[in-house]
Enzyme design. Structure first.
Site, short mmCIF file in Angstrom:
data_model
loop_
_atom_site.label_atom_id
_atom_site.label_comp_id
_atom_site.label_asym_id
_atom_site.label_seq_id
_atom_site.Cartn_x
_atom_site.Cartn_y
_atom_site.Cartn_z
N TYR A 1 0.59 -1.38 -0.08
CA TYR A 1 -0.01 -0.07 0.01
C TYR A 1 0.80 1.15 -0.01
CZ TYR A 1 0.95 -0.39 4.86
OH TYR A 1 1.66 -0.60 6.15
N GLY A 2 1.99 1.16 -0.07
CA GLY A 2 2.95 2.36 0.01
C GLY A 2 4.31 2.56 -1.04
N THR A 3 5.34 2.47 -0.63
CA THR A 3 6.54 2.58 -1.36
C THR A 3 6.85 1.30 -2.13
OG1 THR A 3 7.97 2.00 0.05
CG2 THR A 3 7.59 4.29 0.30
N LEU A 4 6.16 0.24 -1.89
CA LEU A 4 6.29 -0.91 -2.87
C LEU A 4 5.41 -0.78 -3.95
CD1 LEU A 4 6.94 -3.65 0.24
CD2 LEU A 4 8.58 -2.87 -1.71
N GLU B 1 11.05 -3.91 5.69
CA GLU B 1 10.00 -3.43 6.43
C GLU B 1 10.24 -3.62 8.08
OE1 GLU B 1 7.58 -1.96 5.46
OE2 GLU B 1 7.06 -2.66 3.34
#
Length: 117
Positions: free
Chosen positions: A7-10, A73
């Site tokens: 849901y983010g930088t990936l 993470e």
């Protein structure tokens, strides 16, 4: 293979998406509205509580990639992970468990890529 909901930088187009270079993109997914998404500055932090649906993508990753994601993470120090039921089957989602800075704003639309809108 492991499924991972990101849901983010990936996510595609974001700075850490290269970690998923060998992963199969299964598709976009919107979670149930049971989370809170915070903007820490350089990356998001999703809390396992709240009323926000997370916008993201599900990928199938091999064990090597999954291990690299755990390192990225900082699992299990800053993030934990749990299974999330998706349209593509159960997928791991990383959730913030470390101390929370009260200055971090909430991303009300649940979409890290559109956090400034």
């Amino acid at each position: 293979m492991n499924r991972v909901f990101v849901y983010g930088t990936l996510r595609p187009g974001e700075r850490n998406h290269h970690y998923l270079a060998t992963a199969a993109h299964l598709g976009a997914y919107l979670t149930p509205a049971v989370f809170t998404l915070l903007d820490t500055g350089p990356y998001p932090a999703a809390l396992d509580e709240g009323t926000t649906a997370l916008v993201g993508d599900v990928f199938a990753v091999d064990d090597e990639t999954f291990a690299a994601l755990d390192v990225l993470e900082d699992y299990p120090v800053h993030y934990t992970r749990r299974h999330l039921e998706t349209d593509y089957g159960p997928a791991w989602v990383y959730l913030w468990i470390a101390a929370r800075d009260p200055r971090w704003p909430t991303i009300g639309n649940g979409d890290w890529c559109r956090r400034n809108e």
